[in-house]
Design a protein around this motif. Structure first.
Motif: not given
Length: 424
Positions: A175, A344, A348
């Motif tokens: 991340l 992600i 994210e």
């Protein structure tokens, strides 16, 4: 027409970055004083989306096949050369390859200049005059602010990822977060390049169209058929006390969490290279790479590229083909990679752009070097007084969100410091 002329090493300044003119799209790829600096655009290819690597590779083979080249040096990095920077994700995945008008290189005691132009024989630049110019000024009145999310919000995202890992969805996810730097005037990227090259000489200092940094991670190097990929995964912050740091290095080398993270990354690289290479060698035990701000577990995976590959023609896979096969590795995506990248994109909360993706150079023979754009930042093309810094951490089952945030903060430091005043 491309022409490479050998130079006496004394014809170049100690710091090749001193040659870069203001504007003129400066480019760089340097380590320990050697490498390439370049400027001007003789040709450029922009690609995007899922096929960005393949489209760039096809364009390069066409350009290289049609080029008229005179090369009196004939080492990797001479003759027709392109520098490139690629998007992390398939969408938008904005990427480019650039053939510079002027490229100056130094490698293992040899030096050269390459000029590329249309029609006739291009003139050689006055390197002595370029090196005598004043160095760039530091950015003024730089302030920093959180990017896509605050530190506390990012810790929550890390905790969410640890929960997903605990549920068995995946083994690791990398991340990233961003930090915005704003200056009082447009940032001259040559200033942070000088700072990074001086402070992080063991890393590869790079710049291609606003994307710059000093990466410790060589995604792939291809040189006359020999392939090398340096894998970094597992990190601990340095204290500045040599005795304490020696103990921390030993702690890192024995850490089950970090060794597990590293093993995932090494396995990812070895599996990605295997269709293209023979005689692949994977060391059993990683070494600890010491950098000024952090230490990493590191492994160098090597192999020999096949003479033929169905996607690459008779010359075998080029360094760009190999970079495409390796990206994204577990070191910047996670394990399993497809699941990690999907996570992600889900949690994210930012567009990585060209962060954590291949950046480097290649020549007409398919040799070259592509690192991973880590310890990096991007000058905002719409507002060159704004710079977006990036940092990421590998999250596994044993990750602590507060510790991961501290690690990300440490990884911001190289570029953050480089934007400040100091010797250059």
């Amino acid at each position: 027409m491309t022409r490479t002329v050998e130079l006496p090493p004394s014809a170049l300044p100690t710091d090749l970055l001193d040659l870069l003119p203001a504007g003129a799209e400066p480019m760089a790829w340097l380590r320990r004083g050697d490498g390439l600096v370049a400027w001007g655009v003789a040709a450029r290819c922009r690609t995007s989306g899922h096929d960005r690597f393949a489209d760039a590779s096809d364009w390069w083979r066409e350009v290289a096949g049609a080029a008229a080249v005179t090369d009196e040096v004939e080492v990797p990095g001479t003759g027709l050369v392109a520098l490139g920077s690629f998007g992390f994700a398939d969408e938008p995945g904005d990427s480019l390859l650039v053939v510079p008008e002027v490229l100056v290189g130094r490698r293992e005691g040899r030096a050269w200049v390459t000029v590329t132009g249309s029609g006739g024989t291009p003139a050689l630049p006055d390197l002595a005059a370029l090196a005598r110019r004043e160095r760039p000024a530091p950015p003024r009145e730089v302030t920093f602010a959180d990017g896509a999310m605050s530190g506390a919000a990012w810790e929550s995202v890390v905790a969410d990822a640890v929960g997903r890992i605990g549920e068995g969805d995946l083994e690791k996810v990398v991340l990233a977060r961003d930090l915005l730097a704003t200056a009082a005037a447009p940032v001259d990227v040559r200033w942070p390049l000088h700072r990074l090259a001086g402070d992080y000489a063991m890393c590869w200092t790079f710049h291609v169209e606003g994307m710059f940094g000093a990466t410790p991670e060589m995604l792939v190097r291809r040189e006359r058929g020999l392939v090398t990929s340096r894998v970094l995964a597992g990190t601990i912050r340095r204290t500045g006390d040599d005795a304490r740091d020696a103990g921390l290095a030993g702690q890192l080398a024995r850490s089950s969490k970090d060794l597990e993270e590293h093993e995932y990354a090494v396995r990812s690289v070895a599996e990605s290279l295997s269709p293209y290479c023979s005689s692949t060698n994977v060391p059993e035990v990683p070494f600890v790479l010491h950098l000024p701000n952090v230490m990493h577990l590191a492994t160098d995976v090597t192999g020999v590229v096949h003479d033929h590959h169905e996607s690459a023609g008779a010359a075998g896979a080029s360094v760009l083909d190999l970079a495409a096969a390796l990206h994204p590795s577990a070191a910047v995506g996670g394990t399993p990679t497809k699941v990690a990248v999907e996570l992600i994109e889900e949690i994210e909360g930012m567009d990585r752009g060209r962060y954590a993706a291949p950046v480097g150079w290649m020549d007409a023979h398919g040799d070259g070097e592509f690192g991973i754009a880590l310890r990096s930042a991007e000058v905002d093309p719409a507002d060159p007084a704004t710079v977006r810094l990036f940092a990421g951490c590998g999250v596994v089952a044993g990750s602590d969100p507060a510790a991961e945030l501290a690690e990300a903060q440490a990884k911001f430091l190289p570029v953050r410091d480089a934007l400040g005043p100091g010797p250059a």
